[in-house]
Write a protein that holds these residues in place. Sequence first.
Motif, PDB file in Angstrom:
ATOM      1  N   GLN A  16     -28.893 -32.435  17.214  1.00  0.00           N
ATOM      2  CA  GLN A  16     -28.443 -31.099  17.628  1.00  0.00           C
ATOM      3  C   GLN A  16     -26.953 -31.095  17.953  1.00  0.00           C
ATOM      4  N   LEU A  17     -26.464 -32.166  18.571  1.00  0.00           N
ATOM      5  CA  LEU A  17     -25.030 -32.260  18.864  1.00  0.00           C
ATOM      6  C   LEU A  17     -24.214 -32.301  17.578  1.00  0.00           C
ATOM      7  N   GLY A  60     -20.035 -25.471  14.232  1.00  0.00           N
ATOM      8  CA  GLY A  60     -18.896 -24.930  14.985  1.00  0.00           C
ATOM      9  C   GLY A  60     -17.604 -25.113  14.219  1.00  0.00           C
ATOM     10  N   ASN A  61     -17.447 -26.289  13.611  1.00  0.00           N
ATOM     11  CA  ASN A  61     -16.266 -26.557  12.789  1.00  0.00           C
ATOM     12  C   ASN A  61     -16.250 -25.639  11.567  1.00  0.00           C
ATOM     13  N   ILE A  81     -13.013 -18.848   9.950  1.00  0.00           N
ATOM     14  CA  ILE A  81     -12.163 -17.857  10.617  1.00  0.00           C
ATOM     15  C   ILE A  81     -10.689 -18.142  10.323  1.00  0.00           C
ATOM     16  N   GLY A  82     -10.318 -19.418  10.394  1.00  0.00           N
ATOM     17  CA  GLY A  82      -8.925 -19.799  10.125  1.00  0.00           C
ATOM     18  C   GLY A  82      -8.492 -19.450   8.716  1.00  0.00           C
TER      19      GLY A  82
END
Length: 199
Positions: A94-95, A102-103, A109-110
């Motif tokens: 999960q981590l 997330g990346n 978005i970037g």
Amino acid sequence: METELQKRRSLDVAYCKCTYRNGGDRVGSAVPGVGVSAARMGGRPDRPRHFSFITYFTSTLLADTYRFPGPVHGTRNYTYMDVVRAHLGGYKVQLCGLAQYGNLVGVGIGYTITAAISMVAVLRSNCFHKYGHHVKCLKSNYPSMAIFAGIQIILSQIPNFHELSWLSIVAAVMSFTYSFIGLGLSIAKLIGTYILRKI
């Protein structure tokens, strides 16, 4: 039973694929992106080499853990989450997923913001050339973001998009092309500035 030569060939193919992917990452958006980002943040010019090493390390790590429990007969792990699930298990999966997705969201978005800013810069440049520099050519980024996002949504619907090998070649050629264009424009600017100082 596989021979030693077949085992070696299988490992060589995995190494070549990861090296190819590492090269693709460096040739892609990182050619201008990492250098420009490092320069804007006051970094040293050799910073892209550090990012190349990180990409190379993670690529070889994925190649070394591609099959589990053995490098030849083990089950294939196609993603980092599969690798973590096979080797570590538990909450670490999960981590890994949280970090990976997330990346992915952050990079998406970037790229969307950067693409919108670039499109607006082209529109403003065309406006200045058409009407002169005394005119305020104010353009909004939002329509460009919406256009880029729409194109991304349409392209993401193509089935087996990851199997389009020719796309990597087109991307590499485009990348080298705009890198050489940027280099040529930089040299022209330096020469122009030097000639103006001489006059």
